[in-house]
Scaffold this motif. Structure first.
Motif, PDB file in Angstrom:
ATOM      1  N   VAL A  25      41.288  -7.413 -61.978  1.00 54.21           N
ATOM      2  CA  VAL A  25      42.269  -7.702 -60.944  1.00 54.21           C
ATOM      3  C   VAL A  25      42.826  -6.373 -60.466  1.00 54.21           C
ATOM      4  N   GLY A  26      43.470  -6.395 -59.310  1.00 59.10           N
ATOM      5  CA  GLY A  26      44.102  -5.183 -58.825  1.00 59.10           C
ATOM      6  C   GLY A  26      43.136  -4.266 -58.102  1.00 59.10           C
ATOM      7  N   ARG A  27      43.688  -3.196 -57.601  1.00 56.86           N
ATOM      8  CA  ARG A  27      42.895  -2.272 -56.805  1.00 56.86           C
ATOM      9  C   ARG A  27      42.049  -1.362 -57.672  1.00 56.86           C
ATOM     10  N   ALA A  28      40.843  -1.103 -57.214  1.00 62.91           N
ATOM     11  CA  ALA A  28      39.928  -0.220 -57.938  1.00 62.91           C
ATOM     12  C   ALA A  28      40.327   1.232 -57.713  1.00 62.91           C
ATOM     13  N   SER A  37      48.939   7.796 -63.629  1.00 72.55           N
ATOM     14  CA  SER A  37      49.357   6.676 -64.471  1.00 72.55           C
ATOM     15  C   SER A  37      48.210   6.212 -65.364  1.00 72.55           C
ATOM     16  N   ALA A  38      47.025   6.063 -64.788  1.00 72.00           N
ATOM     17  CA  ALA A  38      45.868   5.625 -65.566  1.00 72.00           C
ATOM     18  C   ALA A  38      45.416   6.714 -66.536  1.00 72.00           C
ATOM     19  N   TRP A  39      45.472   7.945 -66.098  1.00 74.63           N
ATOM     20  CA  TRP A  39      45.041   9.074 -66.927  1.00 74.63           C
ATOM     21  C   TRP A  39      45.932   9.200 -68.161  1.00 74.63           C
ATOM     22  N   MET A  40      47.242   9.085 -67.976  1.00 75.04           N
ATOM     23  CA  MET A  40      48.135   9.185 -69.127  1.00 75.04           C
ATOM     24  C   MET A  40      47.995   7.966 -70.031  1.00 75.04           C
ATOM     25  N   THR A  41      47.758   6.793 -69.449  1.00 75.74           N
ATOM     26  CA  THR A  41      47.524   5.603 -70.261  1.00 75.74           C
ATOM     27  C   THR A  41      46.309   5.809 -71.170  1.00 75.74           C
ATOM     28  N   ASP A  42      45.227   6.284 -70.607  1.00 74.33           N
ATOM     29  CA  ASP A  42      44.033   6.561 -71.405  1.00 74.33           C
ATOM     30  C   ASP A  42      44.311   7.597 -72.490  1.00 74.33           C
ATOM     31  N   SER A  43      45.155   8.563 -72.175  1.00 72.19           N
ATOM     32  CA  SER A  43      45.454   9.634 -73.136  1.00 72.19           C
ATOM     33  C   SER A  43      46.225   9.091 -74.327  1.00 72.19           C
ATOM     34  N   VAL A  44      47.214   8.223 -74.079  1.00 70.51           N
ATOM     35  CA  VAL A  44      47.973   7.609 -75.176  1.00 70.51           C
ATOM     36  C   VAL A  44      47.042   6.779 -76.056  1.00 70.51           C
ATOM     37  N   ILE A  45      46.145   6.015 -75.436  1.00 69.20           N
ATOM     38  CA  ILE A  45      45.214   5.181 -76.194  1.00 69.20           C
ATOM     39  C   ILE A  45      44.240   6.037 -76.991  1.00 69.20           C
ATOM     40  N   ALA A  46      43.727   7.087 -76.369  1.00 72.18           N
ATOM     41  CA  ALA A  46      42.776   7.958 -77.067  1.00 72.18           C
ATOM     42  C   ALA A  46      43.397   8.591 -78.302  1.00 72.18           C
ATOM     43  N   ARG A  47      44.694   8.886 -78.230  1.00 74.46           N
ATOM     44  CA  ARG A  47      45.389   9.488 -79.378  1.00 74.46           C
ATOM     45  C   ARG A  47      45.879   8.428 -80.359  1.00 74.46           C
ATOM     46  N   GLN A  48      45.795   7.144 -79.981  1.00 79.92           N
ATOM     47  CA  GLN A  48      46.309   6.036 -80.786  1.00 79.92           C
ATOM     48  C   GLN A  48      47.783   6.247 -81.139  1.00 79.92           C
ATOM     49  N   LEU A  76      50.937  -2.079 -65.321  1.00 73.99           N
ATOM     50  CA  LEU A  76      49.970  -1.217 -64.642  1.00 73.99           C
ATOM     51  C   LEU A  76      48.689  -1.968 -64.324  1.00 73.99           C
ATOM     52  N   LYS A  77      48.227  -2.776 -65.256  1.00 71.66           N
ATOM     53  CA  LYS A  77      46.954  -3.451 -65.031  1.00 71.66           C
ATOM     54  C   LYS A  77      47.085  -4.682 -64.135  1.00 71.66           C
ATOM     55  N   GLU A  78      48.301  -5.029 -63.770  1.00 73.24           N
ATOM     56  CA  GLU A  78      48.484  -6.034 -62.725  1.00 73.24           C
ATOM     57  C   GLU A  78      48.334  -5.416 -61.335  1.00 73.24           C
ATOM     58  N   TYR A  79      48.424  -4.089 -61.267  1.00 73.11           N
ATOM     59  CA  TYR A  79      48.296  -3.368 -59.991  1.00 73.11           C
ATOM     60  C   TYR A  79      46.912  -2.747 -59.844  1.00 73.11           C
ATOM     61  N   TYR A  80      46.462  -2.103 -60.911  1.00 70.66           N
ATOM     62  CA  TYR A  80      45.155  -1.456 -60.907  1.00 70.66           C
ATOM     63  C   TYR A  80      44.119  -2.319 -61.622  1.00 70.66           C
ATOM     64  N   ASP A  81      42.878  -2.180 -61.223  1.00 73.52           N
ATOM     65  CA  ASP A  81      41.770  -2.759 -61.976  1.00 73.52           C
ATOM     66  C   ASP A  81      41.567  -1.901 -63.215  1.00 73.52           C
ATOM     67  N   GLY A  86      40.569   2.732 -65.908  1.00 72.51           N
ATOM     68  CA  GLY A  86      40.729   3.225 -67.271  1.00 72.51           C
ATOM     69  C   GLY A  86      39.409   3.599 -67.913  1.00 72.51           C
ATOM     70  N   LYS A  87      39.389   4.727 -68.544  1.00 69.58           N
ATOM     71  CA  LYS A  87      38.210   5.101 -69.338  1.00 69.58           C
ATOM     72  C   LYS A  87      38.287   4.505 -70.740  1.00 69.58           C
ATOM     73  N   GLU A  88      39.483   4.168 -71.169  1.00 71.83           N
ATOM     74  CA  GLU A  88      39.672   3.459 -72.425  1.00 71.83           C
ATOM     75  C   GLU A  88      39.786   1.962 -72.133  1.00 71.83           C
ATOM     76  N   ASP A  89      39.663   1.145 -73.178  1.00 69.82           N
ATOM     77  CA  ASP A  89      39.756  -0.304 -73.020  1.00 69.82           C
ATOM     78  C   ASP A  89      41.212  -0.732 -73.138  1.00 69.82           C
ATOM     79  N   TRP A  90      41.872  -0.898 -71.996  1.00 72.38           N
ATOM     80  CA  TRP A  90      43.284  -1.250 -71.995  1.00 72.38           C
ATOM     81  C   TRP A  90      43.511  -2.623 -72.615  1.00 72.38           C
TER      82      TRP A  90
END
Length: 416
Positions: A25-28, A37-48, A76-81, A86-90
């Motif tokens: 859902v959301g914009r690609a 926003s997506a880059w920092m989200t992936d960074s938090v996930i990558a660092r666990q 965030l994932k309601e706005y973005y696909d 995301g490079k990580e699995d949100w």
């Protein structure tokens, strides 16, 4: 009792491999450029950083951080696909983070005795309940609701922030209390007016006890008994304005306004009162911004003094609340002193991106200048300015994600 660390490890190993992502859902996102926003989200996930595990089990604030990060990514994932941005699995990380909390949150006594932080997890748990209608998620929500009603309060009905600190109420409690109360009233008891009354009373008490009449800002908290050595003899207020505490309060107000307008969680009179609080505070927050950076000092009202510094969690929170307020029409044009609301927010945001965010060798983003934890045990100026500064604290990265998301919506034209 379930071992939460082993439970989380199992989830991380299994869920990431087998969980089926939600329909996109959301914009690609353009593969050639990544939103911060997506880059920092992936960074938090990558660092666990935002999950209960062996790495985080000793962090006294991990429950709040998980709840804050999860609610951030849910929005965030309601706005973005999420699958293209995301490079990580949100999706899997949200599930794993929520599941890792279950053993703690099902402990009613623990929820009653814990800081109010615990109620920041409500959105994460409800998100999974809404997707799966698993009885365990509902049991967790029911336990949190009972814990909220059983928590100690002061003589005026305001919540104690933490059982170990009798009669102390913190601005920090406004965000988790508002978030959980809105969820419960919207989805489980829409006709229960006591929920809104209790919430508004707590917000009113914080403002009435802690308001600085000369600047319009609000200090960190108050002692209803007025017995603490630092308590104002008349109001019980603490002596200093801490930027992140005020950030929690201003975020709570703008999110509550949105919930009031979307889901009718407040009466019209209550909604108008929250709007007035939000609007007036937005103006005073902007008045206290640092002239050079546009951001905010760790100890507000004392910018430039020895030991003080530009702090990123509170600054990101203010960027988020100001931009969201403008996007939703709660703030329009400029402050009474002629400063544009979005101009003020963007000035600070650009400073954070240019001077505080770093691009790491592994491709992740880092964030500096986030204070660890501040309480009301000894709220002196020296205390606030000497607390440890944490690199990549979720207290900073999650609000930065929210600020980036609002900034990106503004650039995309998703503003009135």
């Amino acid at each position: 009792m379930i071992n939460p660390i082993a439970f989380a490890t199992l989830l991380l190993a299994g869920l990431f491999g087998h969980f089926q992502p939600a329909t996109a859902v959301g914009r690609a996102c353009d593969p050639g450029s990544r939103p911060y926003s997506a880059w920092m989200t992936d960074s938090v996930i990558a660092r666990q950083d935002a999950i209960l595990s062996g790495k985080t089990e000793d962090d006294v604030s991990i429950v709040f951080k998980i709840g804050l990060f999860e609610s951030t990514v849910i929005r965030l994932k309601e706005y973005y696909d999420a699958d293209s941005c995301g490079k990580e699995d949100w999706h899997s990380y949200l599930l794993a983070g929520a599941e890792s909390l279950i053993p703690r949150l099902l402990n009613l006594t623990g929820d009653i005795d814990a800081p109010m932080d615990v109620f920041a997890t409500g959105e994460a748990i409800y998100h999974q309940y809404d997707r799966a209608h698993n009885a365990t998620y509902k049991q967790v929500l029911d336990t949190l609701w009972q814990a909220l009603n059983d928590r100690p309060r002061n003589s005026e009905g305001g919540f104690w922030f933490y059982k170990n600190y009798p009669n102390l109420s913190y601005l920090d409690e406004s965000y988790p209390l508002s978030s959980f109360s809105s969820i419960w009233k919207t989805y489980f008891e829409p006709t229960n007016t006591t929920i809104a009354d209790t919430l508004i009373n707590d917000l009113d008490l914080l403002k009435n006890h802690c308001h600085h009449d000369d600047t319009g800002l609000i200090v960190h908290g108050y002692d209803a008994s007025k017995s603490a050595s630092w308590a104002n003899a008349t109001t019980g207020a603490s002596p200093y304005v801490w930027d992140r505490a005020l950030g929690w309060y201003h975020m709570a107000l703008v999110d509550l306004l949105e919930n009031a307008d979307k889901n009718a969680v407040l009466s019209q009179t209550q909604r108008n009162d929250v709007y007035t609080k939000f609007y007036n505070l937005a103006n005073t927050i902007i008045n206290d911004a640092d002239n050079a950076t546009g951001c905010w000092w760790q100890v507000m009202e004392h910018g430039g003094q020895k030991g003080n510094y530009i702090e990123t969690s509170g600054s990101s929170m203010f960027v988020y609340s100001l931009l969201k307020g403008a996007r939703l029409g709660y703030l329009s044009g400029a402050t009474p002193k002629g400063v544009g609301y979005t101009d003020a927010a963007h000035k600070c945001y650009n400073y954070l991106v240019d001077h505080v965010v770093s691009k790491e060798e592994d491709g992740t983003l880092g964030l500096d200048q986030t204070v660890s934890v501040c309480s009301l045990t000894t709220p002196t100026y020296e205390y606030y300015t000497s607390q440890p500064i944490d690199y990549n604290s979720v207290y900073g990265t999650a609000p930065f994600i929210l600020a980036s998301w609002e900034h990106e919506m503004f650039l995309s034209g998703d503003f009135p």
